[in-house]
Design an enzyme around this catalytic site. Sequence first.
Site, short mmCIF file in Angstrom:
data_model
loop_
_atom_site.label_atom_id
_atom_site.label_comp_id
_atom_site.label_asym_id
_atom_site.label_seq_id
_atom_site.Cartn_x
_atom_site.Cartn_y
_atom_site.Cartn_z
N SER A 1 49.75 17.41 29.78
CA SER A 1 50.98 16.76 30.24
C SER A 1 51.02 15.31 29.77
O SER A 1 50.81 15.04 28.59
CB SER A 1 51.10 16.88 31.77
OG SER A 1 52.35 16.42 32.23
N ASP B 1 54.28 16.87 27.16
CA ASP B 1 54.62 18.29 27.08
C ASP B 1 56.11 18.56 27.28
O ASP B 1 56.52 19.71 27.45
CB ASP B 1 53.78 19.12 28.06
CG ASP B 1 54.06 18.80 29.52
OD1 ASP B 1 54.49 17.66 29.81
OD2 ASP B 1 53.85 19.67 30.38
#
Length: 395
Positions: A40, A176
């Site tokens: 992430s 992401d």
Amino acid sequence: ADGIRAAGADVIDIGMVVTPMTYFAAQHLDTQCSVMVTGSHNPPDYNGLKMVIAGDTLSGADILALKTRIEAGRVASGDGAYRIADVAPAYLDRIVGDLTLARPMAIAIDAGNGVAGAFAGTLYRRLGCTVTEMFCDVDGTFPNHHPDPSQPKNLADLIALLVQGRHELGLAFDGDGDRLGVVTRDGHVIYPDRQLMLFAADVLSREPGATIIYDVKSTRNLKPWIARHGGKPLLWKTGHSLIKVKMKEVGAALAGEMSGHTFFKERWYGFDDGLYAGARLLEILSRYPDASAVLDGLPDALSTPELQVECAEGEHHALIATLGRSAEFPGATDVIRIDGLRVEYIDGFGLARASNTTPVIVLRFEADNAPALERIKSEFRRVLTAAKPGIALRF
């Protein structure tokens, strides 16, 4: 993939994609289950799994239960099938087929070398935009800046480009691609809680009375704004999986987090998607001749960005628990404890909570004026120092 197949489950490998494409694939390919391998917005040495089982995102107790099963060896075995699928065309077609811009727009995008760079430019060009790409080559070492648009320092390059005057809007994405940052033509950062105001007004124009969820880090201005536009405001915990669960529970049409996750159930699937949120924003702003004026005209308050206090692994949860037991806030009108401590005053609020993803305490402050902001910050400095003498505070 081999591990999942060894448990007897079939695998469809969709390759390198943004996290929202994984959620989309679970719907489009009718698996209702997905696993995304991603760090992430975290530093390059972090990695993790975002898991969806039977349409529900795993979080908290479900993940701990899974860990217990693995440690106990209670796992299935088998020989699942394997195939490769490219869902990017269907994902892009789905967005472009649903959204229409009233006029073409000139925008700049900054992917911070995250995976959103592989898809964002294509999407917005197909919507009719002229697009200037910054750091859109995918490089997991993040050589230019960290892909976290919630931190203003990571928007500096985009701001510098916007103020040159050739673009109406700047969009930035995390590593992401499930979070969105926004910069106006004049270089003003429009934080996600203010973005949510615009999205809420738009959604409520078609779904009057709908519930709109916002997280504990978000501005106090959201509650009256949502109510004034005919919606039902609901404050909830931070965390994409926790927000999704709450959305299902109450049937919310829209939700948003201060970190940049925005969840559209109206016209979409209810998952967080930075690229899609950017497209919805462009659809709204294209109806106006001056996009920056619309964004700058949203209610604002004097506030800090998200602040972080680094802790040892696990220490941040213990420290927040200590504050919950012992901290007192004279003059507060309310102390909301659904996720850390959000302390409300007549002229502002302060928040301290444990991050879900990294060992840090997350803080945010908002107030009507500078003296009030400093007073609230000093109250939090006082209780944090009392709970842990010598703690390093930089706010």
